[in-house]
Design a protein around this motif. Structure first.
Motif, PDB file in Angstrom:
ATOM      1  N   LEU A   1       6.717  -5.570 -16.992  1.00 53.64           N
ATOM      2  CA  LEU A   1       5.562  -5.651 -15.898  1.00 53.64           C
ATOM      3  C   LEU A   1       6.175  -5.178 -14.568  1.00 53.64           C
ATOM      4  O   LEU A   1       7.131  -5.291 -14.272  1.00 53.64           O
ATOM      5  CB  LEU A   1       5.429  -7.315 -15.607  1.00 53.64           C
ATOM      6  N   ALA A   2       5.128  -4.458 -14.046  1.00 55.59           N
ATOM      7  CA  ALA A   2       5.376  -3.755 -12.876  1.00 55.59           C
ATOM      8  C   ALA A   2       4.685  -4.169 -11.770  1.00 55.59           C
ATOM      9  O   ALA A   2       3.479  -4.468 -11.799  1.00 55.59           O
ATOM     10  CB  ALA A   2       5.102  -2.043 -12.912  1.00 55.59           C
ATOM     11  N   HIS A   3       5.273  -4.657 -10.598  1.00 57.33           N
ATOM     12  CA  HIS A   3       4.261  -5.120  -9.425  1.00 57.33           C
ATOM     13  C   HIS A   3       4.445  -3.847  -8.541  1.00 57.33           C
ATOM     14  O   HIS A   3       5.274  -3.267  -8.023  1.00 57.33           O
ATOM     15  CB  HIS A   3       4.939  -6.095  -8.677  1.00 57.33           C
ATOM     16  N   TRP A   4       3.044  -3.413  -8.314  1.00 61.70           N
ATOM     17  CA  TRP A   4       2.916  -1.905  -7.793  1.00 61.70           C
ATOM     18  C   TRP A   4       2.249  -2.459  -6.270  1.00 61.70           C
ATOM     19  O   TRP A   4       1.701  -3.604  -6.186  1.00 61.70           O
ATOM     20  CB  TRP A   4       1.963  -1.051  -8.555  1.00 61.70           C
ATOM     21  N   SER A   5       2.544  -1.477  -5.320  1.00 63.77           N
ATOM     22  CA  SER A   5       1.884  -1.545  -4.062  1.00 63.77           C
ATOM     23  C   SER A   5       1.824  -0.287  -3.422  1.00 63.77           C
ATOM     24  O   SER A   5       2.702   0.494  -3.579  1.00 63.77           O
ATOM     25  CB  SER A   5       3.139  -2.567  -3.184  1.00 63.77           C
ATOM     26  N   TYR A   6       0.773  -0.120  -2.660  1.00 64.18           N
ATOM     27  CA  TYR A   6       0.547   0.914  -1.758  1.00 64.18           C
ATOM     28  C   TYR A   6       0.876   0.910  -0.433  1.00 64.18           C
ATOM     29  O   TYR A   6       0.988  -0.170   0.353  1.00 64.18           O
ATOM     30  CB  TYR A   6      -1.133   1.380  -1.829  1.00 64.18           C
ATOM     31  N   LYS A   7       1.397   2.042   0.348  1.00 63.41           N
ATOM     32  CA  LYS A   7       1.817   1.821   1.866  1.00 63.41           C
ATOM     33  C   LYS A   7       0.623   1.711   2.675  1.00 63.41           C
ATOM     34  O   LYS A   7       0.747   0.579   3.454  1.00 63.41           O
ATOM     35  CB  LYS A   7       2.552   3.071   1.944  1.00 63.41           C
ATOM     36  N   ASN A   8      -0.403   2.637   2.741  1.00 62.49           N
ATOM     37  CA  ASN A   8      -1.317   2.521   3.544  1.00 62.49           C
ATOM     38  C   ASN A   8      -2.650   2.691   3.160  1.00 62.49           C
ATOM     39  O   ASN A   8      -3.598   1.752   3.533  1.00 62.49           O
ATOM     40  CB  ASN A   8      -1.383   3.774   4.513  1.00 62.49           C
ATOM     41  N   TYR A   9      -2.900   3.574   2.066  1.00 65.94           N
ATOM     42  CA  TYR A   9      -4.216   3.442   1.458  1.00 65.94           C
ATOM     43  C   TYR A   9      -4.133   3.576   0.063  1.00 65.94           C
ATOM     44  O   TYR A   9      -3.184   3.983  -0.598  1.00 65.94           O
ATOM     45  CB  TYR A   9      -5.027   4.742   1.979  1.00 65.94           C
ATOM     46  N   THR A  10      -5.115   2.690  -0.613  1.00 63.24           N
ATOM     47  CA  THR A  10      -5.330   2.909  -2.049  1.00 63.24           C
ATOM     48  C   THR A  10      -6.335   3.949  -2.406  1.00 63.24           C
ATOM     49  O   THR A  10      -6.994   4.414  -1.385  1.00 63.24           O
ATOM     50  CB  THR A  10      -5.812   1.344  -2.563  1.00 63.24           C
ATOM     51  N   PRO A  11      -6.700   4.206  -3.561  1.00 60.17           N
ATOM     52  CA  PRO A  11      -7.574   5.290  -4.164  1.00 60.17           C
ATOM     53  C   PRO A  11      -8.897   4.655  -3.733  1.00 60.17           C
ATOM     54  O   PRO A  11      -9.972   5.653  -3.692  1.00 60.17           O
ATOM     55  CB  PRO A  11      -7.146   5.410  -5.309  1.00 60.17           C
ATOM     56  N   LYS A  12      -9.128   3.403  -3.532  1.00 60.16           N
ATOM     57  CA  LYS A  12     -10.489   2.937  -2.882  1.00 60.16           C
ATOM     58  C   LYS A  12     -10.841   3.700  -1.661  1.00 60.16           C
ATOM     59  O   LYS A  12     -11.947   4.087  -1.548  1.00 60.16           O
ATOM     60  CB  LYS A  12     -10.328   1.582  -2.682  1.00 60.16           C
ATOM     61  N   LYS A  13      -9.917   4.143  -0.990  1.00 61.17           N
ATOM     62  CA  LYS A  13     -10.426   4.858   0.207  1.00 61.17           C
ATOM     63  C   LYS A  13     -10.561   6.265   0.232  1.00 61.17           C
ATOM     64  O   LYS A  13     -11.590   6.711   1.265  1.00 61.17           O
ATOM     65  CB  LYS A  13      -8.993   4.909   1.373  1.00 61.17           C
ATOM     66  N   LEU A  14     -10.797   6.754  -0.907  1.00 64.45           N
ATOM     67  CA  LEU A  14     -11.203   7.993  -1.351  1.00 64.45           C
ATOM     68  C   LEU A  14     -12.814   8.263  -1.321  1.00 64.45           C
ATOM     69  O   LEU A  14     -13.165   9.124  -1.192  1.00 64.45           O
ATOM     70  CB  LEU A  14     -10.586   8.512  -2.402  1.00 64.45           C
ATOM     71  N   THR A  15     -13.332   6.917  -1.604  1.00 64.59           N
ATOM     72  CA  THR A  15     -14.793   7.030  -1.680  1.00 64.59           C
ATOM     73  C   THR A  15     -15.386   5.701  -0.897  1.00 64.59           C
ATOM     74  O   THR A  15     -16.665   5.724  -0.489  1.00 64.59           O
ATOM     75  CB  THR A  15     -15.294   6.746  -3.169  1.00 64.59           C
ATOM     76  N   ASN A  16     -14.566   4.933  -0.294  1.00 63.65           N
ATOM     77  CA  ASN A  16     -14.930   3.883   0.533  1.00 63.65           C
ATOM     78  C   ASN A  16     -14.454   3.724   1.670  1.00 63.65           C
ATOM     79  O   ASN A  16     -12.929   2.950   1.735  1.00 63.65           O
ATOM     80  CB  ASN A  16     -14.995   2.426  -0.127  1.00 63.65           C
ATOM     81  N   PHE A  17     -14.871   4.194   2.945  1.00 65.10           N
ATOM     82  CA  PHE A  17     -13.876   4.174   4.167  1.00 65.10           C
ATOM     83  C   PHE A  17     -14.288   2.947   5.069  1.00 65.10           C
ATOM     84  O   PHE A  17     -13.592   2.988   6.198  1.00 65.10           O
ATOM     85  CB  PHE A  17     -14.613   5.551   4.985  1.00 65.10           C
ATOM     86  N   SER A  18     -14.546   1.819   4.404  1.00 63.51           N
ATOM     87  CA  SER A  18     -14.458   0.698   5.307  1.00 63.51           C
ATOM     88  C   SER A  18     -13.062   0.191   5.211  1.00 63.51           C
ATOM     89  O   SER A  18     -12.137   0.422   4.371  1.00 63.51           O
ATOM     90  CB  SER A  18     -15.540  -0.272   4.839  1.00 63.51           C
ATOM     91  N   PRO A  19     -12.689  -0.524   6.135  1.00 68.46           N
ATOM     92  CA  PRO A  19     -11.245  -1.229   6.182  1.00 68.46           C
ATOM     93  C   PRO A  19     -11.273  -2.102   4.757  1.00 68.46           C
ATOM     94  O   PRO A  19     -11.772  -2.886   4.551  1.00 68.46           O
ATOM     95  CB  PRO A  19     -11.508  -2.076   7.440  1.00 68.46           C
ATOM     96  N   PRO A  20      -9.871  -1.899   4.296  1.00 72.53           N
ATOM     97  CA  PRO A  20      -9.643  -2.777   3.178  1.00 72.53           C
ATOM     98  C   PRO A  20      -9.026  -4.019   3.385  1.00 72.53           C
ATOM     99  O   PRO A  20      -8.629  -4.478   4.643  1.00 72.53           O
ATOM    100  CB  PRO A  20      -8.306  -1.995   2.566  1.00 72.53           C
ATOM    101  N   PRO A  21      -9.343  -5.143   2.717  1.00 69.14           N
ATOM    102  CA  PRO A  21      -8.856  -6.456   2.760  1.00 69.14           C
ATOM    103  C   PRO A  21      -7.183  -6.376   2.818  1.00 69.14           C
ATOM    104  O   PRO A  21      -6.686  -5.321   2.458  1.00 69.14           O
ATOM    105  CB  PRO A  21      -9.318  -7.197   1.623  1.00 69.14           C
ATOM    106  N   VAL A  22      -6.659  -7.502   3.394  1.00 72.09           N
ATOM    107  CA  VAL A  22      -5.300  -7.418   3.345  1.00 72.09           C
ATOM    108  C   VAL A  22      -4.376  -7.341   1.923  1.00 72.09           C
ATOM    109  O   VAL A  22      -3.504  -6.802   2.004  1.00 72.09           O
ATOM    110  CB  VAL A  22      -4.702  -8.845   4.279  1.00 72.09           C
ATOM    111  N   SER A  23      -5.221  -8.035   0.821  1.00 67.57           N
ATOM    112  CA  SER A  23      -4.566  -8.016  -0.564  1.00 67.57           C
ATOM    113  C   SER A  23      -5.153  -7.009  -0.932  1.00 67.57           C
ATOM    114  O   SER A  23      -4.943  -7.018  -2.367  1.00 67.57           O
ATOM    115  CB  SER A  23      -4.880  -9.142  -0.947  1.00 67.57           C
ATOM    116  N   ASP A  24      -5.461  -5.935  -0.640  1.00 65.23           N
ATOM    117  CA  ASP A  24      -6.018  -4.795  -1.397  1.00 65.23           C
ATOM    118  C   ASP A  24      -5.002  -3.875  -2.092  1.00 65.23           C
ATOM    119  O   ASP A  24      -5.263  -3.153  -2.719  1.00 65.23           O
ATOM    120  CB  ASP A  24      -7.119  -4.021  -0.470  1.00 65.23           C
TER     121      ASP A  24
END
Length: 228
Positions: free
Chosen positions: A146-169
């Motif tokens: 099992l891997a617990h992954w985390s993104y630093k600033n942006y997830t790939p969601k930001k590549l098509t959705n420029f709205s601010p991400p939720p804290v748990s995103d």
């Protein structure tokens, strides 16, 4: 979840003290390939993005061998940062038509903007390793966990959705897999090569906007290990 993974390895310490176990530590240095795809719901927009990018990777791993061919491991991996560069198209419109809707000014008033979005991901992994000897001092192995992954600033969601991400995103949990081989130079030193795969697949829905993204992280690493 990160605390739970660390807690799992801590529960093994009493077993280490009681049994004839072997403790190993490893450093992993190599290259990571990032296959990224991001989509908005077609009902919202046909916007999509995909790219395959490369960067360096680094990791360190702690393992406890309870049997000759089976180990339990805890690892931390930095999979690098890949910079996504693309063009965003903005149509221009003006409100206040007699019908109350929008009225396009015309394509000559539309404009493009260059977007630069770095995607940086790391993971903490807890899993099991099985290995089989082929010839003297040479073994092949496989890992799953099992891997617990985390993104630093942006997830790939930001590549098509420029709205601010939720804290748990920016974090989650998925399975990882790897295949490798090792050569033992002495009782306390070995070198190896390893190929691993972590697939992140996420979907979201916020108000009237929904979409999904996938991120396959493939690491090819040189492994240097020490036995204590």
């Amino acid at each position: 979840m990160k605390k739970n993974i660390i807690g799992m390895i801590l529960t093994l310490f009493p077993l280490i003290a009681l049994g004839e176990t072997v403790i190993v530590s490893e450093i992993l240095i190599g290259k990571s390939q990032h296959e990224i795809k991001s989509f908005l719901n077609p009902k919202v927009s046909n916007v999509s993005y995909s790219a395959t990018l490369n960067d360096s990777s680094f990791g360190f791993r702690f393992g406890v061998k309870f049997f000759d061919n089976v180990s339990i491991e805890l690892a931390k991996h930095d999979h690098g940062s890949v910079v996504n560069e693309f063009t965003v198209y903005y149509p221009t419109s003006i409100t206040g038509t007699p019908s109350g809707g929008d009225c396009c000014l015309g394509s000559e008033h539309d404009y493009n903007a260059e977007a630069i979005i770095p995607i940086e991901i790391e993971s903490i992994r807890f899993g099991i390793k099985g290995e089989v000897g082929l010839v003297t001092n040479f073994t092949v192995n496989a890992r799953v966990g099992l891997a617990h992954w985390s993104y630093k600033n942006y997830t790939p969601k930001k590549l098509t959705n420029f709205s601010p991400p939720p804290v748990s995103d920016g974090s989650g949990n998925d399975l990882y897999y790897s295949l490798g081989a090792e050569y033992k130079f002495s009782e306390g030193l070995y070198l190896g090569i390893e190929y691993s795969l972590l697939s992140v697949n996420e979907s979201y829905a916020v108000n009237d906007v929904s979409g999904s993204f996938s991120h396959d992280v493939k690491d090819l690493s040189i492994v240097a290990g020490w036995v204590f």
